[in-house]
Design a protein around this motif. Structure first.
Motif, PDB file in Angstrom:
ATOM      1  N   VAL A 203      76.238 130.402 -26.311  1.00  0.00           N
ATOM      2  CA  VAL A 203      77.067 130.111 -27.689  1.00  0.00           C
ATOM      3  C   VAL A 203      78.275 130.605 -28.358  1.00  0.00           C
ATOM      4  CG1 VAL A 203      74.266 129.761 -28.499  1.00  0.00           C
ATOM      5  CG2 VAL A 203      75.482 132.334 -28.639  1.00  0.00           C
ATOM      6  N   GLY A 204      78.754 130.402 -27.528  1.00  0.00           N
ATOM      7  CA  GLY A 204      80.866 130.314 -27.491  1.00  0.00           C
ATOM      8  C   GLY A 204      80.337 132.054 -27.262  1.00  0.00           C
ATOM      9  N   GLU A 205      79.609 133.198 -27.817  1.00  0.00           N
ATOM     10  CA  GLU A 205      80.052 134.570 -27.854  1.00  0.00           C
ATOM     11  C   GLU A 205      79.391 135.049 -26.115  1.00  0.00           C
ATOM     12  OE1 GLU A 205      81.628 136.499 -30.232  1.00  0.00           O
ATOM     13  OE2 GLU A 205      81.849 135.043 -31.436  1.00  0.00           O
ATOM     14  N   ASN A 206      80.445 135.281 -25.433  1.00  0.00           N
ATOM     15  CA  ASN A 206      79.477 135.628 -24.113  1.00  0.00           C
ATOM     16  C   ASN A 206      78.712 137.591 -24.357  1.00  0.00           C
ATOM     17  OD1 ASN A 206      78.675 135.427 -21.759  1.00  0.00           O
ATOM     18  ND2 ASN A 206      80.658 134.854 -20.564  1.00  0.00           N
ATOM     19  N   LEU A 207      78.275 137.748 -25.023  1.00  0.00           N
ATOM     20  CA  LEU A 207      77.498 139.307 -25.119  1.00  0.00           C
ATOM     21  C   LEU A 207      76.208 139.211 -24.453  1.00  0.00           C
ATOM     22  CD1 LEU A 207      78.913 140.230 -28.438  1.00  0.00           C
ATOM     23  CD2 LEU A 207      80.201 140.535 -26.060  1.00  0.00           C
ATOM     24  N   THR A 208      75.536 138.394 -23.981  1.00  0.00           N
ATOM     25  CA  THR A 208      74.356 138.581 -23.387  1.00  0.00           C
ATOM     26  C   THR A 208      74.418 138.948 -22.316  1.00  0.00           C
ATOM     27  OG1 THR A 208      74.370 136.093 -22.272  1.00  0.00           O
ATOM     28  CG2 THR A 208      73.237 136.517 -24.176  1.00  0.00           C
ATOM     29  N   VAL A 209      73.388 139.861 -21.636  1.00  0.00           N
ATOM     30  CA  VAL A 209      73.210 140.376 -20.683  1.00  0.00           C
ATOM     31  C   VAL A 209      72.795 139.640 -19.577  1.00  0.00           C
ATOM     32  CG1 VAL A 209      71.523 142.005 -20.111  1.00  0.00           C
ATOM     33  CG2 VAL A 209      71.822 142.140 -22.461  1.00  0.00           C
ATOM     34  N   PRO A 210      73.535 140.258 -18.528  1.00  0.00           N
ATOM     35  CA  PRO A 210      73.707 139.163 -17.271  1.00  0.00           C
ATOM     36  C   PRO A 210      71.965 138.728 -16.558  1.00  0.00           C
ATOM     37  CG  PRO A 210      75.218 141.344 -16.534  1.00  0.00           C
ATOM     38  CD  PRO A 210      74.401 141.454 -18.405  1.00  0.00           C
ATOM     39  N   ASP A 211      71.870 137.891 -16.109  1.00  0.00           N
ATOM     40  CA  ASP A 211      71.319 137.480 -15.559  1.00  0.00           C
ATOM     41  C   ASP A 211      70.310 138.057 -13.891  1.00  0.00           C
ATOM     42  OD1 ASP A 211      69.350 135.572 -15.891  1.00  0.00           O
ATOM     43  OD2 ASP A 211      70.579 133.684 -15.110  1.00  0.00           O
ATOM     44  N   GLU A 212      69.037 138.789 -13.914  1.00  0.00           N
ATOM     45  CA  GLU A 212      68.470 139.090 -12.507  1.00  0.00           C
ATOM     46  C   GLU A 212      68.465 138.616 -11.126  1.00  0.00           C
ATOM     47  OE1 GLU A 212      67.507 142.534 -12.974  1.00  0.00           O
ATOM     48  OE2 GLU A 212      68.598 143.156 -14.204  1.00  0.00           O
ATOM     49  N   PHE A 213      68.737 138.836 -10.289  1.00  0.00           N
ATOM     50  CA  PHE A 213      68.731 137.526  -9.094  1.00  0.00           C
ATOM     51  C   PHE A 213      68.233 138.610  -8.161  1.00  0.00           C
ATOM     52  CE2 PHE A 213      73.448 136.160 -11.243  1.00  0.00           C
ATOM     53  CZ  PHE A 213      72.441 135.062 -11.456  1.00  0.00           C
ATOM     54  N   THR A 214      67.015 137.473  -6.975  1.00  0.00           N
ATOM     55  CA  THR A 214      66.409 138.085  -6.966  1.00  0.00           C
ATOM     56  C   THR A 214      66.995 138.545  -5.393  1.00  0.00           C
ATOM     57  OG1 THR A 214      65.408 136.278  -5.760  1.00  0.00           O
ATOM     58  CG2 THR A 214      64.414 136.647  -7.113  1.00  0.00           C
ATOM     59  N   VAL A 215      66.137 139.349  -4.291  1.00  0.00           N
ATOM     60  CA  VAL A 215      66.717 139.356  -2.994  1.00  0.00           C
ATOM     61  C   VAL A 215      67.375 138.501  -2.537  1.00  0.00           C
ATOM     62  CG1 VAL A 215      66.860 140.484  -1.331  1.00  0.00           C
ATOM     63  CG2 VAL A 215      65.700 141.836  -2.771  1.00  0.00           C
ATOM     64  N   GLU A 216      66.476 137.497  -2.298  1.00  0.00           N
ATOM     65  CA  GLU A 216      66.244 136.503  -1.759  1.00  0.00           C
ATOM     66  C   GLU A 216      67.585 135.695  -2.323  1.00  0.00           C
ATOM     67  OE1 GLU A 216      63.962 133.172   0.457  1.00  0.00           O
ATOM     68  OE2 GLU A 216      63.402 133.271  -1.919  1.00  0.00           O
ATOM     69  N   GLU A 217      67.781 135.549  -3.650  1.00  0.00           N
ATOM     70  CA  GLU A 217      68.803 135.209  -4.357  1.00  0.00           C
ATOM     71  C   GLU A 217      70.139 135.395  -3.934  1.00  0.00           C
ATOM     72  OE1 GLU A 217      67.381 132.996  -8.437  1.00  0.00           O
ATOM     73  OE2 GLU A 217      67.916 134.885  -8.314  1.00  0.00           O
ATOM     74  N   ARG A 218      70.247 136.565  -3.604  1.00  0.00           N
ATOM     75  CA  ARG A 218      71.208 137.270  -3.441  1.00  0.00           C
ATOM     76  C   ARG A 218      72.092 137.366  -1.998  1.00  0.00           C
ATOM     77  NH1 ARG A 218      69.509 142.136  -5.279  1.00  0.00           N
ATOM     78  NH2 ARG A 218      69.963 142.148  -7.932  1.00  0.00           N
ATOM     79  N   GLN A 219      70.920 137.237  -1.056  1.00  0.00           N
ATOM     80  CA  GLN A 219      71.191 136.892   0.108  1.00  0.00           C
ATOM     81  C   GLN A 219      71.744 135.471   0.777  1.00  0.00           C
ATOM     82  OE1 GLN A 219      67.881 138.292   1.860  1.00  0.00           O
ATOM     83  NE2 GLN A 219      67.795 140.229   2.174  1.00  0.00           N
ATOM     84  N   THR A 220      70.958 134.212   0.041  1.00  0.00           N
ATOM     85  CA  THR A 220      71.324 132.918   0.545  1.00  0.00           C
ATOM     86  C   THR A 220      72.558 132.992  -0.381  1.00  0.00           C
ATOM     87  OG1 THR A 220      69.729 132.611  -1.004  1.00  0.00           O
ATOM     88  CG2 THR A 220      68.450 132.398   1.066  1.00  0.00           C
ATOM     89  N   GLY A 221      72.949 133.473  -0.999  1.00  0.00           N
ATOM     90  CA  GLY A 221      74.901 132.766  -2.103  1.00  0.00           C
ATOM     91  C   GLY A 221      73.958 132.814  -3.248  1.00  0.00           C
ATOM     92  N   MET A 222      72.815 132.442  -3.431  1.00  0.00           N
ATOM     93  CA  MET A 222      71.897 130.857  -4.334  1.00  0.00           C
ATOM     94  C   MET A 222      73.074 131.758  -5.919  1.00  0.00           C
ATOM     95  SD  MET A 222      71.022 128.202  -3.901  1.00  0.00           S
ATOM     96  CE  MET A 222      69.975 127.641  -2.861  1.00  0.00           C
ATOM     97  N   TRP A 223      73.002 132.946  -5.683  1.00  0.00           N
ATOM     98  CA  TRP A 223      73.508 134.007  -6.797  1.00  0.00           C
ATOM     99  C   TRP A 223      74.948 132.896  -7.183  1.00  0.00           C
ATOM    100  CZ3 TRP A 223      78.494 136.137  -6.964  1.00  0.00           C
ATOM    101  CH2 TRP A 223      78.758 136.435  -5.645  1.00  0.00           C
ATOM    102  N   TRP A 224      75.500 133.039  -6.787  1.00  0.00           N
ATOM    103  CA  TRP A 224      77.211 132.264  -6.662  1.00  0.00           C
ATOM    104  C   TRP A 224      76.784 130.923  -7.131  1.00  0.00           C
ATOM    105  CZ3 TRP A 224      79.375 128.037  -4.509  1.00  0.00           C
ATOM    106  CH2 TRP A 224      79.145 128.207  -3.470  1.00  0.00           C
ATOM    107  N   ARG A 225      75.996 130.371  -6.898  1.00  0.00           N
ATOM    108  CA  ARG A 225      75.985 128.496  -7.978  1.00  0.00           C
ATOM    109  C   ARG A 225      75.290 128.826  -9.193  1.00  0.00           C
ATOM    110  NH1 ARG A 225      73.902 128.064  -2.073  1.00  0.00           N
ATOM    111  NH2 ARG A 225      75.309 127.185  -0.742  1.00  0.00           N
ATOM    112  N   HIS A 226      74.053 129.599  -9.141  1.00  0.00           N
ATOM    113  CA  HIS A 226      74.031 130.033 -10.725  1.00  0.00           C
ATOM    114  C   HIS A 226      74.870 130.367 -11.077  1.00  0.00           C
ATOM    115  CE1 HIS A 226      69.804 129.640 -10.548  1.00  0.00           C
ATOM    116  NE2 HIS A 226      69.865 130.672  -9.366  1.00  0.00           N
TER     117      HIS A 226
END
Length: 506
Positions: A203-226
């Protein structure tokens, strides 16, 4: 194998037909999960259910004082063939203890059982991928894989055997509930994954807490796509709502009692001064700062999580708030000169600067390096109320929805998620808005000729004295007008970018 909770404990809670009026989750949950049909109140009266619950409560109330303490539960469950660790028992008491006296009276015990069984129903439904009312080994393997935990089918069968009473190598709802009923469920990852506080709420102010990524999302590189999809969505939504954002900045800086700027008047003034293109002043740098800010915040968040030293896959709320606020502070500190540039570019007159670099050179030459950190303190102070209230409101809305409306699944659907995210972000903005207004005025200071140098405290006092509390909320109307279009556009672009990048939607 470990003795099941079914006889005599659960049968003390169940009606003879097998349905549980001890839980609203079960009675409203339909009949599709292997429970033996539901009975009407004519067959099984509320007083009968109450008698059964009291019988179970009395079995567990070893010292007969009308309340269950940890010792009562340990001895009572032990007599029923159930052995729980002290930590498990402590969690049960803590979850049900509403009056904080360290023990459960009858009402608290019933409430705990009802609430707990509802959670178990949701987990059962989310594990039952085939929707046939039974959980088999493949479904356990698949569900754990979704959470980034890899186990073999043999290990899954071991888990099944511990709960399976009739030797079918599948678990129906009754077996699942019987096994877990007096076992604490503290953090159900399946529910958390549905309710990830998503990056799409830009909503224009980027102050929200970042997303949680699962182990699989980190290992498969899905996190950077998100993150890329979230960044692209933010860029499009900010560009589409940029005229409202520029109007907000103008109202924050120039509106006062003597200069009562309205929305139509503000747009007319901008168009008269610089034509239609002037509505997008400051948008270029606002879009440019998304990438470095998101990347720095994500990396800082991951490092802070490691520093906190938690072994949890998903952080608890207070840990998320701490890690998210610190990551936000680091990211904001790194890109803060871009924030100052954005404000100056939005406020510039036609022909004042030839572009971003020219604006930066001008500020550096005339005001020095310190000008790029004007308003830094109110900006940092605004992170805590924004992130804190945003998270608290989101969690409250999430829990309310789970308690009232979640029957067959923990998945709330797109509309509920967007509504919860929008409401929580808006509340966060509302709480930190006076600090954001003071920050913008401090950033804009030198662009108002002859304006005296003021401190954050001095500016607060001046605004309250000359304009009253209302003065701290100038520009709030265009700010809120852009929330719903910004979230809607973000969502549509985010989903399309996710498909393009090959990200699996949950």
């Amino acid at each position: 194998p470990r003795r099941s909770l079914a006889s005599p404990v659960v049968n003390g809670v169940l009606c003879p037909c097998g349905s549980s009026h001890g839980s609203p989750a079960e009675s409203s949950g339909g009949s599709g999960s292997g429970s033996g049909g539901s009975c009407g109140r004519s067959v099984c009266e509320a007083s009968e259910q109450d008698r059964r619950l009291r019988a179970l409560f009395q079995k567990l109330d070893v010292n007969r004082d009308g309340a269950l303490c940890i010792h009562d539960l340990a001895v009572g469950l032990g007599r029923l063939g159930l052995h729980r660790t002290e930590l498990d028992l402590l969690k049960i008491v803590k979850a049900g203890d509403k009056d904080l006296d360290g023990q459960l009276d009858f009402e608290e015990f019933v409430h705990y059982l009802q609430d707990h069984e509802k959670k178990l129903r949701l987990v059962f439904k989310s594990l039952d991928k085939k929707n046939d009312g039974r959980i088999d080994a493949q479904e356990i393997v698949q569900s754990l894989r979704d959470l980034g935990v890899k186990i073999s089918e043999q290990q899954a069968e071991k888990i099944l055997k511990s709960m399976d009473k009739n030797g079918t190598m599948t678990i129906d709802w009754n077996e699942w509930r019987d096994y877990h009923l007096l076992h604490p469920v503290e953090n159900i990852p399946e529910i958390i994954l549905y309710w990830k506080h998503s990056t799409i709420f830009d909503v224009g102010e980027n102050l929200t807490v970042p997303d949680e990524f699962t182990v699989e999302e980190r290992q498969t590189g899905m996190w950077w796509r998100h993150l890329v999809a979230g960044g692209g969505a933010g860029a499009v939504s900010r560009t589409c709502t940029a005229p409202l954002d520029r109007l907000k900045v103008l109202m924050q800086v120039h509106a006062s009692r003597s200069n009562n700027m309205c929305i139509v008047g503000g747009f007319t003034q901008m168009l008269r001064e610089g034509g239609p293109r002037s509505l997008w002043r400051g948008n270029g740098i606002n879009v440019l700062k998304i990438a470095p800010e998101s990347a720095i915040k994500f990396m800082a968040y991951e490092q802070i999580k490691r520093f906190i030293g938690t072994d949890q896959e998903m952080l608890r709320i207070h840990e998320r708030l701490l890690a998210g606020s610190l990551a936000g502070a680091i990211a904001q500190s790194s890109i803060y000169p871009m924030e100052v540039l954005k404000t100056r570019m939005a406020l510039r007159k036609t022909g004042q600067y030839s572009g971003m670099l020219d604006c930066a050179k001008n500020i550096l030459a005339k005001e020095g390096m310190a000008a790029f950190y004007k308003g830094y303190i109110p900006n940092m102070l605004g992170i805590i109320p924004y992130a804190g209230i945003d998270l608290a409101v989101y969690e409250t809305l999430k829990n309310t929805w789970l308690q009232r409306y979640a029957v067959n699944s923990a998945d709330p659907g797109v509309f509920v998620l967007l509504a919860c995210g929008t409401i929580s972000s808006t509340c966060g903005q509302l709480a930190s808005y006076p600090l954001a207004l003071v920050r913008t005025r401090m950033q804009a200071q030198a662009s108002v000729e002859g304006a005296p140098e003021v401190t954050m405290r001095g500016l607060f006092k001046h605004i309250l004295k000359t304009e009253g509390a209302f003065g701290l909320y100038r520009g709030l109307a265009p700010n809120f007008m852009k929330v719903i279009p910004a979230v809607s556009i973000s969502y549509v672009v985010y989903e399309n970018l996710k498909m393009t990048l090959g990200v699996d939607s949950r």
